[in-house]
Motif scaffolding. Structure first.
Motif, short mmCIF file in Angstrom:
data_model
loop_
_atom_site.label_atom_id
_atom_site.label_comp_id
_atom_site.label_asym_id
_atom_site.label_seq_id
_atom_site.Cartn_x
_atom_site.Cartn_y
_atom_site.Cartn_z
N TYR A 1 -12.99 -8.49 77.78
CA TYR A 1 -12.57 -8.67 76.39
C TYR A 1 -13.34 -9.85 75.78
N ALA A 2 -13.62 -9.75 74.49
CA ALA A 2 -14.33 -10.82 73.79
C ALA A 2 -13.94 -10.79 72.32
N ASN A 3 -14.24 -11.91 71.65
CA ASN A 3 -14.07 -12.02 70.20
C ASN A 3 -12.64 -11.79 69.74
N LEU A 4 -11.69 -12.35 70.49
CA LEU A 4 -10.29 -12.24 70.10
C LEU A 4 -10.05 -13.01 68.81
N LYS A 5 -9.41 -12.34 67.86
CA LYS A 5 -9.06 -12.97 66.60
C LYS A 5 -7.64 -12.59 66.24
N VAL A 6 -6.84 -13.57 65.86
CA VAL A 6 -5.44 -13.34 65.51
C VAL A 6 -5.21 -13.79 64.07
N THR A 7 -4.66 -12.90 63.28
CA THR A 7 -4.32 -13.21 61.90
C THR A 7 -2.81 -13.19 61.76
N GLY A 8 -2.22 -14.23 61.21
CA GLY A 8 -0.78 -14.34 61.09
C GLY A 8 -0.26 -13.93 59.73
N GLY A 9 0.98 -14.36 59.45
CA GLY A 9 1.64 -14.01 58.20
C GLY A 9 2.95 -13.31 58.48
N GLN A 10 3.17 -12.15 57.86
CA GLN A 10 4.41 -11.39 58.06
C GLN A 10 4.51 -10.85 59.49
N THR A 11 3.36 -10.50 60.06
CA THR A 11 3.30 -10.11 61.46
C THR A 11 1.97 -10.65 62.00
N THR B 1 -1.79 -9.68 63.46
CA THR B 1 -2.83 -8.67 63.61
C THR B 1 -3.86 -9.20 64.59
N ILE B 2 -4.14 -8.42 65.61
CA ILE B 2 -4.99 -8.86 66.70
C ILE B 2 -6.22 -7.95 66.75
N SER B 3 -7.40 -8.54 66.71
CA SER B 3 -8.64 -7.76 66.83
C SER B 3 -9.48 -8.34 67.96
N PHE B 4 -10.25 -7.49 68.62
CA PHE B 4 -11.04 -7.91 69.77
C PHE B 4 -12.02 -6.80 70.13
N ASP B 5 -12.95 -7.12 71.00
CA ASP B 5 -13.88 -6.15 71.56
C ASP B 5 -13.51 -5.91 73.02
N VAL B 6 -13.56 -4.67 73.44
CA VAL B 6 -13.38 -4.33 74.84
C VAL B 6 -14.62 -3.60 75.31
N THR B 7 -15.14 -4.00 76.47
CA THR B 7 -16.40 -3.46 76.99
C THR B 7 -16.20 -2.93 78.40
N ASN B 8 -16.74 -1.75 78.64
CA ASN B 8 -16.81 -1.22 80.00
C ASN B 8 -18.03 -1.84 80.66
N ARG C 1 -19.27 3.38 85.69
CA ARG C 1 -18.52 4.63 85.53
C ARG C 1 -17.77 4.63 84.20
N ALA C 2 -17.62 5.80 83.61
CA ALA C 2 -16.73 5.93 82.46
C ALA C 2 -15.30 5.71 82.94
N GLY C 3 -14.49 5.15 82.08
CA GLY C 3 -13.10 4.90 82.46
C GLY C 3 -12.24 4.53 81.27
N ALA C 4 -10.94 4.48 81.50
CA ALA C 4 -9.99 4.13 80.46
C ALA C 4 -9.33 2.79 80.78
N ASP C 5 -9.24 1.95 79.78
CA ASP C 5 -8.57 0.66 79.91
C ASP C 5 -7.36 0.65 78.98
N VAL C 6 -6.42 -0.25 79.28
CA VAL C 6 -5.25 -0.42 78.42
C VAL C 6 -5.13 -1.90 78.06
N PRO C 7 -5.82 -2.35 77.01
CA PRO C 7 -5.62 -3.72 76.56
C PRO C 7 -4.16 -3.91 76.10
N ARG D 1 -16.03 -1.27 72.30
CA ARG D 1 -15.24 -0.77 71.19
C ARG D 1 -14.50 -1.92 70.54
N HIS D 2 -14.52 -1.96 69.21
CA HIS D 2 -13.75 -2.97 68.48
C HIS D 2 -12.37 -2.39 68.18
N ILE D 3 -11.35 -3.13 68.56
CA ILE D 3 -9.97 -2.67 68.45
C ILE D 3 -9.20 -3.62 67.54
#
Length: 756
Positions: free
Chosen positions: A645-655, A657-664, A668-674, A701-703
């Protein structure tokens, strides 16, 4: 519900194909509002009620239990042996209600319908372990399609009780210990079922968290803690799935039986959540007429299992003398009809005859869910995946030559292919309605198919010395360890039964390349964990479990399951080290009576309290609050590739919002669960958001995820609303609840109060 009787012979029924596969993104659903469909359903229901006679109204508020009712005076003649039956009112277009258990497939527990089979999904914990709502939706859609063509239009599914104790006998049916995960997955399963124009329940409302003494116990918890845990799971499930019916539980909650608990059924469900469908009882869960009706129970289910038909003649008398107002009876019937109309039971009638099934397609759905939910717990020295060039492999134990284990009780499916192993019980609370049953999906056959050039043998494991000798002469050994769990009784110990720990220890001593495959209903202790290089949690993997396990072991499928439940290092790490009530229920007869619906008919022991001292700190939250290190944390699961994981960003306020990049980062291709966990400085972390993502080797992928506001809040009982305290919150993006592979940031929330 619970099925506790002897088998009843019935007609063989078959069914239809399921809807097309859905994309995970299509499963997202906003909290329910008073939608046009719901409003129209209420209006239609009210109009029908005005046209009904009093006898017709009373007919709808209780159901027969076919195995007990068939052939008795006054019972319907068209009952299909199953869970429940309410006769139709043809002149008003109101159809028969035909109910089936269906947690993991259309149930036929002890073959009450001779020859009738259905597709068996893996355990609920396996579906939860996918961390993917699409699998829950698709499984529900498949089950609903089979049920509809079998002419069932109400399914007793949607189990969302949180795992508070690792030994609970029904853990395998449910969806784990976290309210956000469990509620999300249950809601999607319900939505899938109801896509077939049939009703799904959500159950068991609430705190049916153990089977020991389930007909007697009094679950005690503070109102705020209940709102923040078990009730939040129900609330999320109801918002997403909009089930036609809610099934109340057997036990008491804070002093009142769940099926006559006005706080649960009226104050919370009706007033706070604005729920419009109907509340049905669990089978044998009714204790009164007037109190239950006034509290909010709308339908007595399987009346033959209660002490008396409370909602038949006694209810008619109560309405006649005014102790139950006529308006309340009309409301009960309106709610039943609203749930039926909103889900299409009146507009999309059941077929008059059974319909065909595309069982092959459905089996693929079951296998895909199993493969996505199997969890790779340990993989030292990269022993897995197994090389297809291995020359000698020995499989040991667990009936791996013929099939895979399934859980027992009302969720038991008579699966396609039959039961190669089926062992009747001779004692215990589940003896009348459960058998130790295996699905016909042989891991041995599946592994031989994947490695045709290898010498693959099987040893039953009954003799640890013989098993060790077989392991010593092999290139690698795979031990299949099993723990059978069932409704109506809890595991009295977390240790593997039948000397399997000694078996694993002996095999590991004989062969350094030993893998353990666990087919269990939940966590088990692993005193041998440091002696083996590989551990795979397969749960009860369903009717294609053998193929799913083989594909994981050989890398045809990259493991991606994540634990929806904490695995303790020792039993004393859990809030309670054993089922509460074992000492109170001193004899075997006491335990049977206190677990089954006839518990109140004889000299059953008195009610006893279960104090939920952990409150809303369920599962991994308890471990964090007590600073305990489990054997495997919630959210844990390995892969044959790696993620970063990289580039974690958290935006506050009413709730938040979390954004980040996840890289394989692997080959092998695979599934992750951030997984996003949020906590105040002095609080336990709470899972506030998650997403399963499949990536090619090297892909990034940017999530962006939004935290569920109620996870960030506490319930203010005095103010009767959710309260988010303003200030700074610690946000951890990680691969499990312990923070593995994680990164941390801070987010600031604005204080606010909202909702109910």
């Amino acid at each position: 519900m619970s099925f506790r009787t002897r088998a009843v012979i019935g007609a063989m029924l078959v069914s239809t194909a399921m809807p097309a596969m859905v994309d995970a993104r299509a499963t997202k659903r906003a909290p329910a509002t008073k939608a046009a469909t719901g409003t129209n359903a209420e209006a239609r229901a009210a109009k029908l009620v005005k046209a009904m006679t009093q006898a017709e109204k009373l007919q709808l508020v209780f159901s027969f239990f076919p195995p007990h009712a068939t052939g008795k005076p006054g019972s319907p003649t068209d009952m299909i042996p199953s869970a429940g039956h309410t006769p139709p009112i043809p002149r008003l277009g109101i159809p028969t209600q035909r109910e089936s258990d269906a947690s993991l497939g259309v149930a036929n527990q002890v073959e009450q319908r001779k020859g009738d089979v259905a597709t068996a999904l893996p355990a609920g914990l396996a579906t939860a372990a996918t961390f993917d709502p699409a699998f829950a939706y698709q499984g529900g859609a498949m089950i609903g399609s089979e049920a509809r063509a079998k002419r069932f239009n109400i399914l007793l599914s949607g189990g969302v009780n949180l795992t508070r104790d690792p030994w609970n006998g029904r853990n395998f049916e449910y969806l784990g210990e976290d309210p956000l995960l469990a509620g999300t997955m249950a809601g999607e399963a319900i939505r899938g079922v109801q896509s077939n124009h049939i009703v799904s329940t959500v159950k068991h409302f609430a705190l049916n968290s153990q089977e020991t003494g389930r007909m007697l116990l009094d679950a005690r918890i503070t109102p705020s803690a209940l709102r923040e845990s078990d009730l939040l799971a129900f609330q999320i499930a109801i918002e997403r799935g909009r089930p036609g019916s809610v099934m109340c539980a057997y036990n008491k909650v804070n002093g009142d039986w769940a099926c006559e608990n006005a706080v649960l059924l009226t104050d919370i469900l009706r007033k706070d959540w604005d729920y419009k469908g109907w509340v049905m009882s669990d089978w044998g869960g009714v204790h009164s007429t007037t109190k239950a009706a006034i509290a909010g129970l709308d339908q007595q289910s399987g009346k033959e299992l209660d002490k008396q038909p409370y909602f038949a003649a006694p209810l008619a008398a109560a309405v006649a003398d005014g102790s139950v107002p006529q308006a309340r009876l009309d409301e009960m019937v309106t709610r039943i009809l609203t749930g039926m109309i909103e889900n299409g039971l009146l507009d999309h009638p059941m077929p008059e005859t059974a319909q065909p099934i595309d069982y092959a397609t459905h089996a693929n759905v079951a296998q895909a869910a199993a493969e996505a939910g199997i969890v790779l717990l340990k993989n030292e020295k990269e022993l897995l995946p197994l090389a297809k060039t291995a020359k000698r492999i020995v499989l040991i134990g667990g009936h791996a030559d013929v099939g895979v284990l399934s859980g027992g009780g009302s969720s038991q499916v008579r699966s396609v292919g039959g039961a190669p192993v089926e062992i009747p019980l001779t004692s215990g609370a589940a003896a009348s309605f459960a058998r130790v049953t295996y699905h016909a999906s042989s891991p041995l056959a599946a592994i031989r198919k994947l490695a045709p050039g290898a010498e693959i043998s099987f040893v039953d494991g009954n003799d640890p010395v013989a098993a060790a000798a077989a392991a010593k002469s092999a290139d690698l050994a795979i031990v299949f360890a099993t723990q059978w769990q069932t409704e109506a009784q809890d595991a009295e110990t977390l240790a593997l039964p039948d000397n399997q720990d000694a078996l694993i220890t002996s095999v590991a001593a004989a062969n350094a390349k030993t893998v353990v495959v666990l087919e269990t209903g939940g966590p088990v202790l692993m005193p041998w964990i440091d002696r083996v290089d590989g551990v795979v949690q397969a749960w009860y993997p369903g009717q294609r479990g053998g193929e799913a396990i083989a594909n994981i072991l050989f890398g045809a499928v990259n493991p991606s399951g994540r634990l929806p439940i904490t695995f303790p290092r020792s039993a004393d790490q859990a809030p309670r080290p054993e089922p509460v009530g074992l000492s109170t229920l001193k004899t075997a007869a006491d335990r049977v009576a206190a677990a089954n619906s006839d518990g109140g008919k004889g000299a059953a022991p008195v009610s006893f309290p279960v104090e939920y001292q952990e409150g809303s700190d369920v599962g991994y939250r308890w471990y964090a609050a007590k600073k305990l290190t489990p054997l495997f944390p919630f959210g844990h699961g390995l892969s044959y590739t790696s993620f970063g994981y990289a580039n974690l960003k958290v935006t506050g306020g009413q709730t938040l919002t979390i954004s980040f990049d996840v890289t394989n980062k692997g080959a092998r291709a695979g599934a992750d669960v951030p997984q996003v966990y949020v906590a105040r400085a002095d609080g336990a972390p709470r899972l506030a958001a998650f997403q399963r993502v499949t990536l090619k080797p090297g892909e990034t992928r940017h999530i962006t995820l939004a935290a569920e506001p109620r996870i960030l809040a506490n319930w203010d009982d005095a103010g009767h609303q959710w309260h988010i305290a303003g200030g700074s919150y610690r946000v951890t993006l990680a691969q499990d609840a312990s923070g593995t592979g994680g990164t941390t940031a801070q987010g600031t929330l604005t204080e606010r109060r909202f909702g109910k």
